[in-house]
Design a protein around this motif. Structure first.
Motif, PDB file in Angstrom:
ATOM      1  N   VAL A  39       0.864  -1.112   0.033  1.00 40.44           N
ATOM      2  CA  VAL A  39      -0.010   0.004   0.010  1.00 40.44           C
ATOM      3  C   VAL A  39       0.692   1.369  -0.014  1.00 40.44           C
ATOM      4  CG1 VAL A  39      -1.928   1.289   1.381  1.00 40.44           C
ATOM      5  CG2 VAL A  39      -2.121  -1.112   0.880  1.00 40.44           C
ATOM      6  N   PRO A  40       2.083   1.441   0.653  1.00 43.45           N
ATOM      7  CA  PRO A  40       2.787   2.598   0.582  1.00 43.45           C
ATOM      8  C   PRO A  40       3.397   2.631  -0.628  1.00 43.45           C
ATOM      9  CG  PRO A  40       3.130   1.245   2.935  1.00 43.45           C
ATOM     10  CD  PRO A  40       2.027   0.591   2.010  1.00 43.45           C
ATOM     11  N   ILE A  41       3.787   1.891  -1.416  1.00 42.18           N
ATOM     12  CA  ILE A  41       4.401   1.943  -2.472  1.00 42.18           C
ATOM     13  C   ILE A  41       3.431   2.221  -3.489  1.00 42.18           C
ATOM     14  CG2 ILE A  41       5.488   0.632  -4.359  1.00 42.18           C
ATOM     15  CD1 ILE A  41       6.834  -1.245  -2.309  1.00 42.18           C
ATOM     16  N   ALA A  42       2.248   1.795  -3.519  1.00 40.42           N
ATOM     17  CA  ALA A  42       1.248   1.958  -4.539  1.00 40.42           C
ATOM     18  C   ALA A  42       0.738   3.738  -4.275  1.00 40.42           C
ATOM     19  CB  ALA A  42      -0.013   1.234  -4.315  1.00 40.42           C
ATOM     20  N   LEU A  43       0.509   4.026  -2.919  1.00 39.21           N
ATOM     21  CA  LEU A  43       0.169   5.417  -3.059  1.00 39.21           C
ATOM     22  C   LEU A  43       1.012   6.458  -3.152  1.00 39.21           C
ATOM     23  CD1 LEU A  43      -1.444   4.916   0.984  1.00 39.21           C
ATOM     24  CD2 LEU A  43      -2.402   5.777  -1.286  1.00 39.21           C
ATOM     25  N   ALA A  44       2.338   5.950  -2.787  1.00 39.13           N
ATOM     26  CA  ALA A  44       3.768   6.929  -3.452  1.00 39.13           C
ATOM     27  C   ALA A  44       3.631   7.050  -5.106  1.00 39.13           C
ATOM     28  CB  ALA A  44       5.055   6.452  -3.122  1.00 39.13           C
ATOM     29  N   ALA A  45       3.364   5.957  -5.604  1.00 37.74           N
ATOM     30  CA  ALA A  45       3.041   6.059  -7.147  1.00 37.74           C
ATOM     31  C   ALA A  45       1.944   6.787  -7.590  1.00 37.74           C
ATOM     32  CB  ALA A  45       2.978   4.537  -7.612  1.00 37.74           C
ATOM     33  N   ALA A  46       1.037   6.734  -6.668  1.00 40.98           N
ATOM     34  CA  ALA A  46      -0.137   7.406  -7.257  1.00 40.98           C
ATOM     35  C   ALA A  46       0.134   9.096  -6.894  1.00 40.98           C
ATOM     36  CB  ALA A  46      -1.439   7.137  -6.239  1.00 40.98           C
TER      37      ALA A  46
END
Length: 159
Positions: free
Chosen positions: A139-146
């Motif tokens: 989740v943190p990785i995906a939020l950073a990408a978003a």
């Protein structure tokens, strides 16, 4: 620094910190200190002798852990450049990515290194590993990408 690099560094470092914090907490429950946790991490790529090392071995373990998280973040961010659907719903895709990371780590990587210990099928251990990889890493990785998308890293492509 480019938004892509910020996404990789931000997502990877946040995931590394959350994952390591969780590992320290679980280990403390069993009377194991952070230095030992880091030495075990170092023993993965550098052999069992690292488990008996000192502060240097612990520092190597911290570096290995952060490097792995950065690679995990880089893979997601670079794939998201091509499949921007991944950043439309970052929680969902972050959970899915974390599940994939769990499968790779616990059913491929760790069994290759420690076949006598993995795969671990203990329900508590599986649940803890799934939580870690899905919620604290994916989740943190995906939020950073978003967030990088909002900053223009994906040049407006949203498929």
């Amino acid at each position: 620094m480019s938004p892509t690099m910020r996404a990789i560094l931000g997502g990877g470092l946040i995931a590394a910190i959350l994952d390591l914090g969780w590992a320290f907490m679980l280990a403390a429950r069993d009377g194991i200190g952070p230095a030992r946790v880091l030495r075990v991490v170092a023993s993965g790529p550098f052999g069992d002798a690292m488990r008996e090392g000192g502060a240097g071995a612990s520092a190597v373990g911290a570096c290995v852990h952060v490097l792995l998280a950065l690679v995990m973040a880089a893979v997601f961010v670079l794939v998201a450049h091509q499949a921007t659907v991944l950043i439309r719903r970052p929680i969902l895709w972050g959970l899915a990515y974390g599940f994939g990371l769990y499968v790779v780590m616990y059913w491929i990587v760790l069994p290759l290194r420690w076949p006598e210990r993995f795969p671990n099928r203990d329900p508590y251990d599986v649940a803890a590993a799934l939580f870690t990889h899905m919620v604290l890493v994916g989740v943190p990785i995906a939020l950073a990408a978003a967030r990088a998308f909002r900053a223009g890293a994906f040049r407006g492509r949203l498929r």
